[in-house]
Design a protein around this motif. Structure first.
Motif, short mmCIF file in Angstrom:
data_model
loop_
_atom_site.label_atom_id
_atom_site.label_comp_id
_atom_site.label_asym_id
_atom_site.label_seq_id
_atom_site.Cartn_x
_atom_site.Cartn_y
_atom_site.Cartn_z
N VAL A 38 0.81 -1.10 -0.07
CA VAL A 38 0.09 -0.11 0.04
C VAL A 38 0.91 1.27 -0.02
CG1 VAL A 38 -1.89 1.04 1.31
CG2 VAL A 38 -1.68 -1.31 1.32
N SER A 39 0.70 2.10 -0.97
CA SER A 39 1.47 3.24 -1.05
C SER A 39 0.65 4.42 -0.52
CB SER A 39 1.85 3.56 -2.32
OG SER A 39 0.86 4.16 -3.14
N PRO A 40 1.35 5.59 0.07
CA PRO A 40 0.67 6.77 0.54
C PRO A 40 -0.54 7.20 -0.69
CG PRO A 40 2.74 6.79 1.14
CD PRO A 40 2.66 5.56 0.18
N GLN A 41 -0.31 6.79 -1.85
CA GLN A 41 -0.91 7.64 -3.03
C GLN A 41 -2.26 6.81 -3.09
OE1 GLN A 41 2.58 7.07 -3.24
NE2 GLN A 41 2.83 9.00 -2.57
N ASP A 42 -2.45 5.38 -2.59
CA ASP A 42 -3.52 4.46 -2.85
C ASP A 42 -4.67 5.10 -2.20
OD1 ASP A 42 -1.80 2.68 -4.18
OD2 ASP A 42 -1.67 1.33 -2.64
N LYS A 43 -5.69 5.00 -3.07
CA LYS A 43 -7.00 5.73 -2.52
C LYS A 43 -8.03 4.61 -2.62
CE LYS A 43 -5.29 9.77 -2.15
NZ LYS A 43 -4.55 10.02 -1.14
N ASP A 44 -7.86 3.44 -2.89
CA ASP A 44 -9.05 2.36 -3.09
C ASP A 44 -8.76 1.19 -1.87
OD1 ASP A 44 -6.33 1.32 -3.84
OD2 ASP A 44 -7.41 0.35 -5.75
N LEU A 45 -7.91 1.63 -1.00
CA LEU A 45 -7.89 0.69 0.31
C LEU A 45 -9.07 0.81 0.87
CD1 LEU A 45 -5.89 -1.41 1.78
CD2 LEU A 45 -5.28 0.49 3.09
N ASP A 46 -9.57 -0.66 1.25
CA ASP A 46 -10.71 -0.63 2.01
C ASP A 46 -10.50 -0.87 3.53
OD1 ASP A 46 -13.29 -1.39 3.35
OD2 ASP A 46 -13.62 -2.97 1.90
N ASN A 47 -10.37 0.47 4.18
CA ASN A 47 -9.98 0.54 5.65
C ASN A 47 -11.11 -0.06 6.45
OD1 ASN A 47 -7.40 2.14 5.95
ND2 ASN A 47 -8.53 3.55 4.60
N ASP A 48 -12.35 -0.10 6.25
CA ASP A 48 -13.20 -1.05 6.95
C ASP A 48 -12.77 -2.51 7.18
OD1 ASP A 48 -14.74 1.31 7.71
OD2 ASP A 48 -16.28 1.16 5.94
N ALA A 49 -12.45 -2.97 5.96
CA ALA A 49 -12.18 -4.28 5.87
C ALA A 49 -10.65 -4.39 6.62
CB ALA A 49 -11.87 -4.82 4.35
N THR A 60 -9.27 3.96 12.11
CA THR A 60 -7.82 3.99 12.12
C THR A 60 -7.78 3.72 10.13
OG1 THR A 60 -7.41 2.71 14.08
CG2 THR A 60 -5.77 2.37 12.11
N VAL A 61 -6.67 4.53 9.71
CA VAL A 61 -6.56 4.62 8.63
C VAL A 61 -5.17 3.92 8.10
CG1 VAL A 61 -6.45 5.84 6.20
CG2 VAL A 61 -8.14 6.50 8.14
N VAL A 62 -5.05 2.86 7.28
CA VAL A 62 -4.06 2.42 6.79
C VAL A 62 -3.21 3.21 5.67
CG1 VAL A 62 -2.70 0.17 6.07
CG2 VAL A 62 -4.63 0.05 7.53
N LYS A 63 -2.38 4.11 5.99
CA LYS A 63 -1.70 4.81 5.10
C LYS A 63 -0.64 4.15 4.30
CE LYS A 63 -2.04 8.98 5.92
NZ LYS A 63 -3.20 9.72 5.32
N ALA A 64 0.03 3.18 4.48
CA ALA A 64 1.20 2.68 3.65
C ALA A 64 1.77 1.18 4.33
CB ALA A 64 2.10 3.38 3.68
N VAL A 65 1.88 0.40 3.49
CA VAL A 65 2.61 -1.10 3.99
C VAL A 65 3.37 -1.39 3.06
CG1 VAL A 65 1.99 -3.34 4.55
CG2 VAL A 65 0.21 -1.68 4.70
N SER A 66 4.65 -1.83 3.60
CA SER A 66 5.91 -2.32 2.84
C SER A 66 6.57 -3.51 3.26
CB SER A 66 7.01 -1.32 2.90
OG SER A 66 6.40 0.01 2.14
#
Length: 173
Positions: A38-49, A60-66
């Motif tokens: 997940v990059s900080p620019q991704d807007k389609d992440l389902d934060n509820d899931a 809580t919002v997942v901003k990035a994952v590496s």
């Protein structure tokens, strides 16, 4: 009989800034970035899931994952999240996972690299103190990342007394 668990695949660490944490782990431990889930620019992440999957505090919002890798051993998955009730990192006396350890052939050089990258080294290397682990040159030292996670550095060049009691051995990279 086949074992169902073969070993640790990765450890997950939530950090305040994923770019700074990636830079630190690269400089301090020689980690390499494998991919960014997940990059900080991704807007389609389902934060509820994500909240349900990871049991995150609502909002809580997942901003990035590496995913990073060390030369040998498990991966390091970094998470950058923002939420309404984040706390600081655990200490050794808190319940839960509280540190990870890296093996170093040259512990002094590894600690210097860690400090040069911005980590805090708590003490000089200490001899392993448990009777089961003592041996010439066997030592450890703890330090802290810039965001407060605890890292142990360990070196075990000599056989340990426990090896006389069991055929089982600690894993060494």
């Amino acid at each position: 009989m086949q074992q169902s668990v073969r070993g640790i695949d990765h450890i997950g660490i939530t950090v305040p800034n994923i770019e700074e944490a990636t830079r630190f782990l690269t400089e301090a431990l020689g980690a390499e970035l494998i991919y960014q889930s997940v990059s900080p620019q991704d807007k389609d992440l389902d934060n509820d899931a994500q909240q349900k999957t990871l049991r995150l505090v609502p909002g809580t919002v997942v901003k990035a994952v590496s995913m990073l890798k060390l030369q040998h051993g498990p991966g390091i998955e970094l998470f950058e999240m923002q939420g309404p009730s984040q706390r600081g990192p655990l200490r050794a006396n808190d319940f839960g996972l509280q540190h990870f350890a890296v093996y170093a052939d040259d512990i002094d050089a590894a600690l210097q690299r860690f400090a040069d990258a911005g980590g805090e080294v708590f003490t000089a290397p200490q001899p392993l103190g448990f009777a089961t682990e003592k041996g010439e040159g066997n030592c450890f030292c703890y330090g802290s990342t810039p965001w407060g996670s605890i890292v142990e550095f360990i070196s075990r060049p000599s056989p340990m007394p426990y090896e006389h009691e069991t055929p089982l051995r600690r894993w060494t990279p």
